[in-house]
Design a protein around this motif. Structure first.
Motif, short mmCIF file in Angstrom:
data_model
loop_
_atom_site.label_atom_id
_atom_site.label_comp_id
_atom_site.label_asym_id
_atom_site.label_seq_id
_atom_site.Cartn_x
_atom_site.Cartn_y
_atom_site.Cartn_z
N ALA A 232 0.84 -1.21 0.00
CA ALA A 232 0.00 0.00 0.00
C ALA A 232 0.87 1.25 0.00
CB ALA A 232 -0.91 0.00 1.23
N GLU A 233 0.49 2.22 -0.83
CA GLU A 233 1.24 3.45 -0.91
C GLU A 233 0.84 4.37 0.21
OE1 GLU A 233 0.60 5.14 -4.67
OE2 GLU A 233 1.54 3.53 -5.81
N PRO A 234 1.74 5.17 0.72
CA PRO A 234 1.38 6.10 1.80
C PRO A 234 0.33 7.08 1.32
CG PRO A 234 3.54 6.64 0.92
CD PRO A 234 3.16 5.31 0.33
N SER A 235 -0.59 7.41 2.21
CA SER A 235 -1.69 8.33 1.86
C SER A 235 -1.13 9.71 1.55
CB SER A 235 -2.69 8.41 3.02
OG SER A 235 -3.66 9.37 2.74
N SER A 236 -1.74 10.33 0.54
CA SER A 236 -1.29 11.66 0.14
C SER A 236 -1.76 12.72 1.12
CB SER A 236 -1.82 11.99 -1.25
OG SER A 236 -3.23 11.95 -1.25
N GLN A 237 -2.69 12.33 2.04
CA GLN A 237 -3.21 13.30 2.99
C GLN A 237 -2.55 13.18 4.35
OE1 GLN A 237 -7.40 12.86 3.17
NE2 GLN A 237 -7.75 13.57 1.08
N ALA A 238 -1.49 12.38 4.45
CA ALA A 238 -0.84 12.20 5.75
C ALA A 238 -0.26 13.52 6.23
CB ALA A 238 0.27 11.15 5.64
N GLY A 239 -0.47 13.78 7.50
CA GLY A 239 0.08 14.98 8.10
C GLY A 239 -0.72 16.23 7.85
N GLN A 240 -1.90 16.09 7.19
CA GLN A 240 -2.71 17.26 6.90
C GLN A 240 -3.82 17.47 7.91
OE1 GLN A 240 -4.15 17.13 2.92
NE2 GLN A 240 -2.13 17.13 1.97
N GLY A 241 -3.91 16.66 8.98
CA GLY A 241 -4.93 16.83 10.00
C GLY A 241 -6.26 16.27 9.54
N PHE A 242 -7.35 16.76 10.10
CA PHE A 242 -8.67 16.27 9.75
C PHE A 242 -8.96 16.56 8.28
CE2 PHE A 242 -9.75 16.97 14.39
CZ PHE A 242 -9.60 15.62 14.67
N GLY A 243 -9.59 15.57 7.61
CA GLY A 243 -9.92 15.74 6.21
C GLY A 243 -11.13 16.61 5.96
N ASN A 244 -11.90 16.92 7.02
CA ASN A 244 -13.12 17.69 6.86
C ASN A 244 -13.01 19.05 7.55
OD1 ASN A 244 -15.76 18.05 5.95
ND2 ASN A 244 -16.59 17.51 7.94
N ASN A 245 -11.85 19.65 7.49
CA ASN A 245 -11.64 20.97 8.08
C ASN A 245 -11.58 21.99 6.97
OD1 ASN A 245 -10.99 23.23 9.50
ND2 ASN A 245 -9.19 22.38 10.52
N PRO A 246 -12.71 22.60 6.60
CA PRO A 246 -12.71 23.55 5.47
C PRO A 246 -11.97 24.83 5.79
CG PRO A 246 -14.83 23.56 6.57
CD PRO A 246 -14.02 22.47 7.22
#
Length: 255
Positions: A232-246
């Protein structure tokens, strides 16, 4: 030391009902099997009439003068009484209100958990008050909060409906959700999952009894699938915090 005999029908003082020989009045007002009044009869005649019809003489209004008795099967009477009590409890639950608190930066997983709590309350015939509170400079972009509330309402739509459109009240977005009637409401997700799992086990049991045993076939080229955990490839959103923080893409200091 001897104790007085206790009737089987006197398990609860509030639900005590006199039946047949337990009735103490000399005269009773009798209601027939069809629900129509027969009139005032001596207790002996009323008991004889009940035996002729193969039913019981049940005292339904002991405080009346004379007491009112009904010709009915006692088991059926208890069933109808329990059904009325159950309906009364449903209306009692409908008066209860449970509150679910949201935030404009709530994580999708947390939103799902809170939606499940709301579904539990709605399936118990309770109303749900949904409240989303803005903190600090979040008030500059209330549209994000309305989007979260709308997404929450869509998740619980099969089990409840909003009484009014979500509205901004001070720093809060508030909406009240009422449960759908039982015949219009979807099954509880846990009940649906249990039924699906039971059906799957039944199908697997039939397949095992009718098919041949054996290990699963290996791929023809001898290569393993690339779907192993190590590939599995590392997620591109790693280290970006919550995904639903507009608010991450906004400069709130300038707002």
């Amino acid at each position: 030391m001897s104790r007085p005999f206790s009737s089987n029908h006197s398990s609860g003082r509030g639900n005590f009902v006199r039946v047949n020989g337990k009735i103490r009045a000399r005269e009773v007002r009798v209601i027939g099997i069809d629900g129509k009044q027969i009139g005032i009869l001596p207790l002996g005649d009323a008991l004889t009439l009940a035996r002729q019809h193969g039913v019981d003489l049940v005292e339904v209004a002991p405080n009346a003068d004379p007491p009112v008795c009904r010709l009915i099967d006692y088991g059926k009477y208890r069933y109808e009484q329990a059904k009325r009590e159950k309906e009364a409890r449903k209306h009692h639950h409908a008066n209860k209100v449970k509150e679910i608190q949201l935030s404009a930066k709530i994580d999708p997983h947390d939103l799902g958990v809170k939606a499940m709590h709301a579904i539990d309350f709605l399936c118990d015939e309770m109303k749900v008050k949904v409240a989303l509170r803005f903190r600090g400079r979040e008030m500059a972009h209330t549209e994000f909060g309305f989007q979260v509330v709308q997404k929450f309402l869509e998740k619980i739509a099969p089990w409840g409906h909003p009484d009014f459109e979500p509205k901004l009240n001070g720093r809060n977005i508030v909406v009240m959700v009422s449960p759908w009637p039982r015949h219009k409401r979807a099954k509880h997700p846990r009940e649906a999952e249990a039924e699906a799992a039971a059906g799957t086990r039944a199908e697997v049991g039939q397949a095992d009894s009718g098919g041949k045993g054996g290990a699963p076939a290996e791929p023809e080229d001898g290569k393993r699938s690339d779907s192993s955990p190590g590939s599995a490839e590392p997620s591109s959103q790693a280290g970006q915090g919550f995904g639903n923080n507009p608010f991450n893409q906004l400069d709130l200091d300038r707002a």
